[in-house]
Structures are given as structure tokens and as C-alpha cells.
Scaffold this motif. Structure first.
Motif, PDB file in Angstrom:
ATOM      1  N   ILE A 193       2.517   2.476   1.397  1.00 41.38           N
ATOM      2  CA  ILE A 193       2.137   1.786   0.100  1.00 41.38           C
ATOM      3  C   ILE A 193       1.656   2.778  -0.734  1.00 41.38           C
ATOM      4  O   ILE A 193       1.212   3.982  -0.356  1.00 41.38           O
ATOM      5  CB  ILE A 193       0.855   0.792   0.417  1.00 41.38           C
ATOM      6  CG1 ILE A 193      -0.281   1.279   1.100  1.00 41.38           C
ATOM      7  CG2 ILE A 193       1.604  -0.486   1.411  1.00 41.38           C
ATOM      8  CD1 ILE A 193      -1.424   0.403   1.224  1.00 41.38           C
ATOM      9  N   SER A 209       2.829   2.576  -8.126  1.00 45.59           N
ATOM     10  CA  SER A 209       4.251   2.956  -8.662  1.00 45.59           C
ATOM     11  C   SER A 209       4.310   4.645  -9.091  1.00 45.59           C
ATOM     12  O   SER A 209       3.278   5.079  -9.683  1.00 45.59           O
ATOM     13  CB  SER A 209       4.752   2.395 -10.002  1.00 45.59           C
ATOM     14  OG  SER A 209       4.976   1.098  -9.655  1.00 45.59           O
ATOM     15  N   GLU A 259      11.147  -1.558  -0.266  1.00 44.52           N
ATOM     16  CA  GLU A 259      11.027  -2.971  -1.295  1.00 44.52           C
ATOM     17  C   GLU A 259      12.017  -4.025  -0.742  1.00 44.52           C
ATOM     18  O   GLU A 259      12.479  -4.619  -1.495  1.00 44.52           O
ATOM     19  CB  GLU A 259      11.008  -2.610  -2.369  1.00 44.52           C
ATOM     20  CG  GLU A 259       9.858  -1.546  -3.084  1.00 44.52           C
ATOM     21  CD  GLU A 259       8.580  -2.083  -3.096  1.00 44.52           C
ATOM     22  OE1 GLU A 259       8.273  -3.302  -2.890  1.00 44.52           O
ATOM     23  OE2 GLU A 259       7.658  -1.477  -3.657  1.00 44.52           O
ATOM     24  N   HIS A 280       4.921  -2.736  -2.210  1.00 43.87           N
ATOM     25  CA  HIS A 280       3.807  -3.005  -3.178  1.00 43.87           C
ATOM     26  C   HIS A 280       2.989  -3.838  -2.637  1.00 43.87           C
ATOM     27  O   HIS A 280       2.041  -4.285  -3.098  1.00 43.87           O
ATOM     28  CB  HIS A 280       4.504  -3.173  -4.639  1.00 43.87           C
ATOM     29  CG  HIS A 280       4.847  -2.101  -5.272  1.00 43.87           C
ATOM     30  ND1 HIS A 280       6.219  -1.734  -5.513  1.00 43.87           N
ATOM     31  CD2 HIS A 280       4.152  -0.863  -6.101  1.00 43.87           C
ATOM     32  CE1 HIS A 280       6.134  -0.542  -6.300  1.00 43.87           C
ATOM     33  NE2 HIS A 280       4.984  -0.303  -6.467  1.00 43.87           N
TER      34      HIS A 280
END
Length: 231
Positions: free
Chosen positions: A41, A44, A169, A202
Motif C-alpha cells: 500500500i 499514488s 490493483e 489502494h
């Protein structure tokens, strides 16, 4: 103590961007044990996806060493890396990367055929059944929902029973319910096949379902936390 399935030592990554060279990863040290599930994690641009690509030999480390199953990925040429991934790794991308002119069954069978399995289509059909898509085997990606396409991609990655599963993701394009369902499948199938899983997400609530959460920030490991055992 057994050797890690994945071992990264002082790994750096520099890539050329529009404004010149960019430092993406800085001195990454990380060991992943057999059967372990890791959630990567971070904000961005922190280097999560780049780190995953380096682990899979899809991006070559600028310096340092990447060992997978005891093999030095940093010393392999592209052909050797492709063979290693074919034989030992499954990769699940956020954008699915299904072949649009192939049915779900053909998409799942393709890596099995490339690996020389004579029962490729039988195994592919069983894998689609395992992700709840037996009735969609003859459908093309354009005829399926996003959640269904991601389940096909997951079936394709797991059908060869890889030692290492890398997921970038995998729930990012899906709504909450479909995302949770894909995560259930990912963890369940990984556990069933004994695959070591590294997951980029995320969503902290998804990462926390893994055995260990590794946080990245500015291309560096910013902390780790093991999942708390149930009371």
C-alpha cells in the motif's frame, strides 16, 4: 529457516521520463516467504506497481538483486525471464489484459498451452468453474462485465498453479461488492494452490486481509505490519 520465495536486496529503479531520469525505488530490502500473502500500500506515485513489476522481472532493477525461488532475475535475459514467469508466476493486472478475440475458455487455456499442458482446455474449464464462470466459458470479454472479466484474468493467472502470484490493483476498476468478491477469490485460490501472493492495492481494508502489509512512500519501504491473529 527456509529461503524466501522472493528476496529483494538494496533494489533501486531509475526510469527515463519526460523531464529526464526519475528515481522510482530506493534501496528496497524485502523478503517474502512461501505461502505468505503481502499487501503493498501507499499513496499514488509511491512505487507500489513498479516494485511489483521488478518482483516479476517485468521491469529490470537498476541496481541491487532480485531473487525468486533462488533464481537471480537481475542476471536473466528477456527470454529466460519470460520462461521463468511462464513456469512459476501468475500476474493479474488492473486492466485485465484479456485477448478480445478469444473466449473466456481460450484466454485461460492459452498460458497452459504455451507451457505444454495437453489437458489445457480441461484445466481451463475447471478453473473457470472454480471462479463461478462455467456458464460463461464461450463468451468473449466484450460480452462480460468488469467483475467477470477480472475473474477470467484471475483464472488465467492461477490455472498453471504458479508458485508466485502478483496482482496489481486487481479490484481497482470494480465496485465495492465486486472488489470484495475478487479479493475473496484471490485469497481463497491462492491458499488452495499454495501460491505466494503479493498484492498492490489502494484499499487498506483489502491489504489488511493479507498476512503482512508493507507501506511504500517515495519509493522506500515506510513500514510493515503483520496481521493480528484472531482471538
Amino acid at each position: 529457516m527456509t529461503k524466501p520465495v522472493l528476496s529483494l536486496s538494496d533494489v533501486t529503479l531509475r526510469l527515463k521520463g519526460n523531464a529526464g531520469m526519475l528515481d522510482i525505488l530506493h534501496g528496497i530490502d524485502l523478503d517474502v516467504q512461501k505461502g505468505e500473502t503481502i499487501g503493498l500500500i501507499g499513496p499514488s506515485g509511491s512505487g507500489k506497481s513498479s516494485l511489483l513489476m521488478v518482483m516479476g522481472g517485468l521491469e529490470r532493477a537498476t541496481s541491487g538483486q532480485v531473487l525468486a525461488l533462488g533464481q537471480d532475475l537481475t542476471a536473466m535475459n528477456e527470454d529466460a525471464l519470460a520462461r521463468f514467469r511462464r513456469d512459476h508466476m501468475g500476474v493479474v493486472f488492473q486492466s485485465f489484459h484479456l485477448i478480445p478475440t478469444m473466449t473466456a475458455l481460450e484466454n485461460v487455456a492459452t498460458p497452459l498451452e504455451l507451457a505444454g499442458h495437453r489437458d489445457a482446455f480441461d484445466r481451463a474449464r475447471a478453473m473457470l468453474e472454480g471462479v463461478g464462470l462455467a456458464a460463461r466459458a464461450d463468451h468473449y470479454p466484450s460480452q462480460m462485465s468488469g467483475g467477470e472479466q477480472q475473474r477470467v484474468a484471475l483464472a488465467r493467472a492461477l490455472a498453471p498453479e504458479p508458485d508466485i502470484l502478483l496482482a496489481d490493483e486487481p479490484t481497482g476498476n470494480l465496485d465495492g461488492a465486486n472488489g470484495a468478491a475478487i479479493m475473496d477469490l484471490l485469497l481463497g485460490l491462492s491458499d488452495h494452490h499454495g501460491a505466494t501472493l503479493v498484492l498492490v492495492t489502494h484499499a487498506p481494508e483489502l491489504a489488511e486481509r493479507c498476512d503482512r502489509v508493507v507501506r511504500l512512500r517515495d519509493g522506500r519501504i515506510d513500514g510493515e505490519a503483520a496481521r493480528q491473529a484472531a482471538e
